[in-house]
Design a protein around this motif. Structure first.
Motif, PDB file in Angstrom:
ATOM      1  N   GLU A 136      47.145  -6.800   2.212  1.00 42.24           N
ATOM      2  CA  GLU A 136      48.240  -7.481   2.932  1.00 42.24           C
ATOM      3  C   GLU A 136      49.492  -6.605   2.857  1.00 42.24           C
ATOM      4  O   GLU A 136      50.204  -6.590   1.850  1.00 42.24           O
ATOM      5  N   ILE A 137      49.710  -5.837   3.897  1.00 44.02           N
ATOM      6  CA  ILE A 137      50.800  -4.854   3.901  1.00 44.02           C
ATOM      7  C   ILE A 137      51.662  -5.084   5.137  1.00 44.02           C
ATOM      8  O   ILE A 137      51.154  -5.123   6.253  1.00 44.02           O
TER       9      ILE A 137
ATOM     10  N   GLY B  87      51.034  -9.842  -6.836  1.00 42.93           N
ATOM     11  CA  GLY B  87      50.552 -10.355  -5.555  1.00 42.93           C
ATOM     12  C   GLY B  87      50.544 -11.870  -5.570  1.00 42.93           C
ATOM     13  O   GLY B  87      50.581 -12.493  -6.631  1.00 42.93           O
ATOM     14  N   GLY B  88      50.511 -12.464  -4.385  1.00 45.92           N
ATOM     15  CA  GLY B  88      50.307 -13.905  -4.294  1.00 45.92           C
ATOM     16  C   GLY B  88      51.486 -14.705  -3.796  1.00 45.92           C
ATOM     17  O   GLY B  88      51.311 -15.738  -3.153  1.00 45.92           O
ATOM     18  N   VAL B  89      52.706 -14.243  -4.082  1.00 49.36           N
ATOM     19  CA  VAL B  89      53.881 -15.039  -3.696  1.00 49.36           C
ATOM     20  C   VAL B  89      54.040 -15.087  -2.171  1.00 49.36           C
ATOM     21  O   VAL B  89      54.378 -16.119  -1.603  1.00 49.36           O
ATOM     22  N   HIS B  90      53.771 -13.952  -1.523  1.00 46.21           N
ATOM     23  CA  HIS B  90      54.091 -13.853  -0.091  1.00 46.21           C
ATOM     24  C   HIS B  90      52.890 -13.983   0.832  1.00 46.21           C
ATOM     25  O   HIS B  90      53.063 -13.986   2.060  1.00 46.21           O
ATOM     26  N   GLY B  91      51.687 -14.079   0.278  1.00 49.57           N
ATOM     27  CA  GLY B  91      50.497 -14.263   1.099  1.00 49.57           C
ATOM     28  C   GLY B  91      50.311 -13.142   2.098  1.00 49.57           C
ATOM     29  O   GLY B  91      50.367 -11.961   1.745  1.00 49.57           O
ATOM     30  N   GLY B  92      50.155 -13.486   3.377  1.00 50.95           N
ATOM     31  CA  GLY B  92      49.867 -12.490   4.401  1.00 50.95           C
ATOM     32  C   GLY B  92      51.096 -11.936   5.086  1.00 50.95           C
ATOM     33  O   GLY B  92      50.983 -11.070   5.965  1.00 50.95           O
ATOM     34  N   ASN B  93      52.276 -12.389   4.717  1.00 51.74           N
ATOM     35  CA  ASN B  93      53.495 -11.939   5.391  1.00 51.74           C
ATOM     36  C   ASN B  93      54.704 -12.438   4.606  1.00 51.74           C
ATOM     37  O   ASN B  93      54.796 -13.605   4.294  1.00 51.74           O
ATOM     38  N   ARG B  94      55.611 -11.511   4.263  1.00 53.07           N
ATOM     39  CA  ARG B  94      56.786 -11.907   3.490  1.00 53.07           C
ATOM     40  C   ARG B  94      57.938 -12.256   4.422  1.00 53.07           C
ATOM     41  O   ARG B  94      58.258 -11.487   5.335  1.00 53.07           O
ATOM     42  N   LEU B  95      58.574 -13.373   4.172  1.00 49.27           N
ATOM     43  CA  LEU B  95      59.758 -13.742   4.952  1.00 49.27           C
ATOM     44  C   LEU B  95      60.987 -12.997   4.424  1.00 49.27           C
ATOM     45  O   LEU B  95      61.120 -12.784   3.209  1.00 49.27           O
ATOM     46  N   GLY B  96      61.887 -12.643   5.346  1.00 48.34           N
ATOM     47  CA  GLY B  96      63.149 -12.037   4.946  1.00 48.34           C
ATOM     48  C   GLY B  96      63.895 -12.968   3.999  1.00 48.34           C
ATOM     49  O   GLY B  96      63.971 -14.170   4.241  1.00 48.34           O
ATOM     50  N   GLY B  97      64.412 -12.415   2.898  1.00 47.74           N
ATOM     51  CA  GLY B  97      65.130 -13.233   1.915  1.00 47.74           C
ATOM     52  C   GLY B  97      64.260 -13.663   0.743  1.00 47.74           C
ATOM     53  O   GLY B  97      64.773 -14.089  -0.288  1.00 47.74           O
ATOM     54  N   ASN B  98      62.932 -13.542   0.898  1.00 41.29           N
ATOM     55  CA  ASN B  98      62.053 -13.973  -0.190  1.00 41.29           C
ATOM     56  C   ASN B  98      61.752 -12.867  -1.205  1.00 41.29           C
ATOM     57  O   ASN B  98      61.318 -13.172  -2.312  1.00 41.29           O
ATOM     58  N   ALA B  99      62.008 -11.608  -0.857  1.00 41.42           N
ATOM     59  CA  ALA B  99      61.779 -10.548  -1.848  1.00 41.42           C
ATOM     60  C   ALA B  99      62.790 -10.693  -2.979  1.00 41.42           C
ATOM     61  O   ALA B  99      62.442 -10.588  -4.158  1.00 41.42           O
ATOM     62  N   VAL B 100      64.039 -10.963  -2.625  1.00 46.65           N
ATOM     63  CA  VAL B 100      65.074 -11.079  -3.651  1.00 46.65           C
ATOM     64  C   VAL B 100      64.871 -12.361  -4.469  1.00 46.65           C
ATOM     65  O   VAL B 100      65.004 -12.357  -5.692  1.00 46.65           O
ATOM     66  N   ALA B 101      64.479 -13.452  -3.806  1.00 48.00           N
ATOM     67  CA  ALA B 101      64.168 -14.678  -4.550  1.00 48.00           C
ATOM     68  C   ALA B 101      63.040 -14.408  -5.551  1.00 48.00           C
ATOM     69  O   ALA B 101      63.116 -14.808  -6.722  1.00 48.00           O
ATOM     70  N   ASP B 102      62.019 -13.718  -5.117  1.00 51.79           N
ATOM     71  CA  ASP B 102      60.867 -13.358  -5.954  1.00 51.79           C
ATOM     72  C   ASP B 102      61.309 -12.581  -7.205  1.00 51.79           C
ATOM     73  O   ASP B 102      60.997 -12.970  -8.341  1.00 51.79           O
ATOM     74  N   ILE B 103      62.062 -11.511  -7.003  1.00 53.15           N
ATOM     75  CA  ILE B 103      62.399 -10.656  -8.159  1.00 53.15           C
ATOM     76  C   ILE B 103      63.319 -11.353  -9.154  1.00 53.15           C
ATOM     77  O   ILE B 103      63.166 -11.172 -10.360  1.00 53.15           O
ATOM     78  N   ILE B 104      64.237 -12.182  -8.674  1.00 53.21           N
ATOM     79  CA  ILE B 104      65.167 -12.824  -9.612  1.00 53.21           C
ATOM     80  C   ILE B 104      64.449 -13.962 -10.355  1.00 53.21           C
ATOM     81  O   ILE B 104      64.506 -14.056 -11.578  1.00 53.21           O
ATOM     82  N   VAL B 105      63.768 -14.818  -9.607  1.00 55.58           N
ATOM     83  CA  VAL B 105      63.100 -15.957 -10.259  1.00 55.58           C
ATOM     84  C   VAL B 105      62.048 -15.453 -11.253  1.00 55.58           C
ATOM     85  O   VAL B 105      62.051 -15.838 -12.432  1.00 55.58           O
TER      86      VAL B 105
ATOM     87  N   GLU C 215      57.201 -25.042   2.157  1.00 54.64           N
ATOM     88  CA  GLU C 215      56.492 -25.157   3.440  1.00 54.64           C
ATOM     89  C   GLU C 215      56.742 -23.941   4.332  1.00 54.64           C
ATOM     90  O   GLU C 215      55.810 -23.366   4.897  1.00 54.64           O
ATOM     91  N   ASP C 216      58.012 -23.547   4.468  1.00 52.88           N
ATOM     92  CA  ASP C 216      58.359 -22.381   5.298  1.00 52.88           C
ATOM     93  C   ASP C 216      57.679 -21.118   4.774  1.00 52.88           C
ATOM     94  O   ASP C 216      57.184 -20.294   5.548  1.00 52.88           O
ATOM     95  N   THR C 217      57.685 -20.964   3.446  1.00 54.63           N
ATOM     96  CA  THR C 217      57.124 -19.745   2.854  1.00 54.63           C
ATOM     97  C   THR C 217      55.609 -19.682   3.049  1.00 54.63           C
ATOM     98  O   THR C 217      55.060 -18.616   3.367  1.00 54.63           O
ATOM     99  N   MET C 218      54.948 -20.831   2.900  1.00 56.36           N
ATOM    100  CA  MET C 218      53.496 -20.885   3.102  1.00 56.36           C
ATOM    101  C   MET C 218      53.151 -20.593   4.564  1.00 56.36           C
ATOM    102  O   MET C 218      52.227 -19.835   4.850  1.00 56.36           O
ATOM    103  N   LYS C 219      53.915 -21.168   5.469  1.00 57.38           N
ATOM    104  CA  LYS C 219      53.671 -20.954   6.892  1.00 57.38           C
ATOM    105  C   LYS C 219      53.902 -19.477   7.242  1.00 57.38           C
ATOM    106  O   LYS C 219      53.095 -18.852   7.920  1.00 57.38           O
ATOM    107  N   GLY C 220      55.019 -18.932   6.755  1.00 55.25           N
ATOM    108  CA  GLY C 220      55.334 -17.519   7.002  1.00 55.25           C
ATOM    109  C   GLY C 220      54.251 -16.595   6.478  1.00 55.25           C
ATOM    110  O   GLY C 220      54.000 -15.540   7.058  1.00 55.25           O
ATOM    111  N   GLY C 221      53.607 -16.978   5.381  1.00 57.04           N
ATOM    112  CA  GLY C 221      52.558 -16.147   4.778  1.00 57.04           C
ATOM    113  C   GLY C 221      51.174 -16.476   5.286  1.00 57.04           C
ATOM    114  O   GLY C 221      50.177 -16.094   4.663  1.00 57.04           O
TER     115      GLY C 221
END
Ligand code: ADP
Length: 453
Positions: free
Chosen positions: A241-242, A420-438, A72-78
């Motif tokens: 989306e940059i 593309g696609g994980v972070h939508g329109g805005n990446r939350l802090g802490g989600n880049a590392v979650a993205d690369i490891i998962v 939910e947080d990630t979708m809202k953030g994006g």
């Protein structure tokens, strides 16, 4: 020169090395090619933590969290532009990713709160004294060691140029170093080249309004993987989306933290005048800076802020900030008009006292922590910087690359900022590392399975 491997991985950042460790620990032979002289890419620059939900570290600390809340947080953030299936996968597999890190000797045992998260889920490493460390520079050497322990072969200063295809499937990579051209035959290819935030022409081509911005990215983060994937028919998503950051030191791409403005720092233009409400959203403050002459501005703090902040002291020690014993001295060092800067700061101090910004309507003056009344003064020249590219190659939850007809391209996988696609329109802090490891793990696992077929 011709090389052979079960799996060839392009890019030795966090996603690539995680995929390499995973595929190699399944018994596959793995070659990883890296165009820079050092591993780590943008991952080395990740200063925050790794978001993960329902972890043992949260449990120990008594933190309540859930996969659903993380989604939910990630979708809202994006701005709800994210691919929800990918977000779901990231959240569901985040706790096992933390276990994986533990298994290779990387312990993200401190759990703090990052922007946009409704609870503490930012997992961070700590040193022997319990001081929090930057996650990227902590993880990268551990990844490199684990990859080498698993017999992954690194080809450094070697640039991949093409994905080799046969009957619609990826079957290897062409690459070259200063003196050798390589043909690397493989049964599966994993793209982990990062984003394109270091390629300002490419940024401008997808988002013309970002012309003139500097970048916080490593110089090798140039979108190569996106172009190579596109050349073999991959679909690209969310390319415009940059994520930008308004206050970046121009000479080296270092970030000046947002909290200084929140605490009372002001921005002035090269005439020494304020020109914006400093605490508007990142995109608006950035646009206002770009509209000023020279597309840059100065951020100013006073001695009181300096005394209270390790962060500011660090910026001064690193040479990012210049100092002036008086406002006139600072103006001289900044090469702006002395009388104008004096008037700007006097006016500011008065407005803070009165609790109202009559010039730009900043609404926090009644409560702002510092009023800039104590000399000496410090200033740093900043400009907006390109920070993270949310768009990239389309993948499914197995990290298989999808073509323009919505079909899987056999043998081709991608993970990390190249996708593309994980972070939508805005990446939350802490989600880049979650993205690369998962997704690095999923790519390594699925490539290994595909190779075994
Ligand atoms: P991620 O966060 O997705 O893991 P990083 O930015 O950390 O991405 O790492 C990407 C790595 O890929 C960088 O080290 C970069 O130098 C490397 N890279 C980019 N393009 C190429 C290429 N064409 N050939 C080899 N390596 C590349």
């Amino acid at each position: 020169e011709t090389l052979d491997a079960d799996v060839v991985i392009i890019g030795a950042g966090g996603a690539g090395m995680t995929a390499a460790i995973t595929a190699a620990s399944e018994g596959k032979s793995v070659i990883i090619i890296e165009k820079a002289p050092i591993v780590g890419g943008n991952t080395s620059r990740a200063t925050g933590g790794m978001n993960a939900a329902e972890t043992k570290y949260q449990e120990t600390a008594g933190i309540e969290d859930s996969v659903e809340l993380f989604v939910e947080d990630t979708m809202k953030g994006g701005y709800e532009k994210n691919n929800k299936e990918l977000v779901q996968t990231m959240a569901e597999q985040s706790a096992s990713a933390i276990e994986f890190l533990d298994s290779i000797g990387a312990h993200l045992s401190d759990v703090g709160k990052a922007g946009g998260a409704s609870t503490n889920r930012s997992h961070r490493p700590v040193d022997a004294e319990g001081k929090i460390l930057s996650v990227g520079s902590y993880l990268v050497p551990i990844f490199e060691q684990a990859a080498k322990d698993n017999n992954v072969t690194f080809y450094m200063e070697t640039e991949a140029t093409e994905i080799m295809m046969n009957e619609g499937a990826a079957v290897g990579v062409k690459a070259s170093s200063a003196n050798t051209d390589y043909t690397i035959n493989a049964k599966a290819v994993i793209l982990a080249t990062g984003g394109f935030g270091g390629n300002l022409e490419m940024v401008e081509s997808y988002k013309p309004e970002l012309k003139g911005y500097v970048t916080t990215n490593a110089s090798t983060i140039t979108g190569d993987g996106i172009k190579m994937a596109e050349a073999v028919g991959a679909n690209l998503v969310d390319m415009a989306e940059i994520q930008i950051h308004p206050t970046v030191v121009q000479s080296n791409g270092a970030l000046i933290t947002e909290s200084l403005r929140g605490d009372g720092a002001i921005l002035v233009n090269n005439e020494g005048k304020r020109f914006t409400n400093e605490v508007l959203t990142r995109d608006v403050v950035s646009a206002n800076i770009i509209a000023e002459e020279g597309s840059a501005a100065w951020l100013i703090v006073d001695q009181q802020m300096f005394d209270d902040s390790n962060v500011i002291q660090g910026y001064v020690n690193k040479g990012y900030m210049i100092q002036g014993d008086t406002i006139a001295d600072l103006a001289k060092a900044m090469e702006v008009d002395e009388a104008t800067l004096q008037e700007t700061i006097d006016n500011w101090v008065g407005m803070v006292k009165a609790g109202e910004d009559t010039d730009f309507g900043r609404d926090d003056l009644a409560t702002v922590k510092y009023d800039l009344s104590k000399a000496p003064y410090y200033a740093v020249k900043i400009a907006p910087g390109v920070h993270h590219t949310m768009g990239g190659v389309e993948i499914n939850t197995n990290t298989e690359v999808i073509n323009k007809n919505g079909e899987v391209i056999p043998g081709l996988y991608a993970a990390g900022e190249v996708t593309g696609g994980v972070h939508g329109g805005n990446r939350l802090g802490g989600n880049a590392v979650a993205d690369i490891i998962v997704f690095g793990r999923i790519a390594g696992q699925n490539a290994a399975t595909y190779v075994s077929k």
